[in-house]
Scaffold this motif. Sequence first.
Motif, short mmCIF file in Angstrom:
data_model
loop_
_atom_site.label_atom_id
_atom_site.label_comp_id
_atom_site.label_asym_id
_atom_site.label_seq_id
_atom_site.Cartn_x
_atom_site.Cartn_y
_atom_site.Cartn_z
N GLN A 16 -10.19 49.55 -5.52
CA GLN A 16 -9.14 50.39 -5.35
C GLN A 16 -7.99 50.66 -6.33
OE1 GLN A 16 -11.30 52.34 -3.62
NE2 GLN A 16 -9.49 52.63 -2.22
N ALA A 17 -7.54 49.32 -6.70
CA ALA A 17 -6.20 49.47 -7.60
C ALA A 17 -6.75 50.17 -9.18
CB ALA A 17 -5.70 48.06 -7.85
N ALA A 71 -12.60 44.19 -3.88
CA ALA A 71 -12.71 45.71 -3.30
C ALA A 71 -11.20 46.33 -3.46
CB ALA A 71 -13.04 45.74 -1.80
N SER A 72 -10.32 45.32 -3.23
CA SER A 72 -8.91 45.79 -3.55
C SER A 72 -8.72 46.18 -5.07
CB SER A 72 -7.89 44.79 -2.91
OG SER A 72 -8.11 44.76 -1.39
N LEU A 73 -9.12 45.22 -5.71
CA LEU A 73 -8.98 45.33 -7.32
C LEU A 73 -9.73 46.72 -7.77
CD1 LEU A 73 -8.51 44.49 -10.11
CD2 LEU A 73 -10.67 43.23 -10.27
N GLU A 80 -9.36 36.20 -5.07
CA GLU A 80 -9.22 37.60 -4.96
C GLU A 80 -9.93 38.48 -4.00
OE1 GLU A 80 -7.27 39.49 -8.76
OE2 GLU A 80 -6.90 37.57 -9.52
N ASP A 81 -9.33 39.66 -3.88
CA ASP A 81 -10.32 40.70 -3.12
C ASP A 81 -10.84 41.72 -4.03
OD1 ASP A 81 -10.82 43.21 -1.75
OD2 ASP A 81 -10.18 42.02 0.14
#
Length: 284
Positions: free
Chosen positions: A263-264, A259-261, A256-257
């Motif tokens: 941001q979410a 940084a994306s988590l 999983e990413d």
Amino acid sequence: MRTRFAPSPNGSLHVGHAYAAVVAHDLARARGGEFLLRVEDIDGTRSRPELAEEHLADLAWLGLAWDGEVVRQSARLASYAAAGERLKTLGLLYPCRCTRAEIAAAATAQGPDGAIYPGTCRHREVDPAGDLGGAAWRLDVAKAAALAGPLAWVDERAGPQVATPEVFGDVVLLRKEAPASYHLAATLDDATDGVTLVTRGADLFAASHIHRLLQALLDLPVPVWHHHGLLVEPDGRKLAKRRGSPSLADRRHAGEDGASLAQALRAHRFPAGISLSQSLNEAS
């Protein structure tokens, strides 16, 4: 402005911890302040060095950078002992050998930490180093509050508060199996680290009443608090790895990413079945 994230290496971090770290990190960055990382590793055999390293990797994976060196509570044992001796000199600590079962059986009221200690050992002779092993040392909260006088503190979400430490009863400050309780260690560490904003989950809101009392007794600076909401499961309980909440390490190793988590989480887009509880314990 200086705040911190302070995980304990007695279990893997999950998305609830990630949310707490993101909140603290972003408050510091938005205000041009510092974001510190403290490892609370004095919980006896439950503290595992390999988990502390896992936590650092998890935070880096989320894209969170901390300022300065990582602080470890295990390097500060002398400061906890010194504070304990100071409180003993003031006549505010007493040894206690009561078991949890004995306390639960004798308690007549519940507090933020569960059954309120009924004061069994407060007025009896207890040898802290007797044949039965070490004793815990409890704070005589009524005596301490009378010495400190009226106290106030401020939470950024709940506003001004009047300290009511008596709701906890006589809390343990020096534990039998660890150098210090959370109440004493966290309060001393925040002062040592120059923390001006104590950022932590709403489940610890009530603990600030005790921490404000300790600050007064030990002549420590008084920060502002920010108790953020908690990520909870469908039944309203906060996330816990033991109930199957996926760890950040599991997510990281699965590709999983991070940084994306992060941001979410900032946008309050949470994994399926998870929601944000904004309630504050005993907030007024």
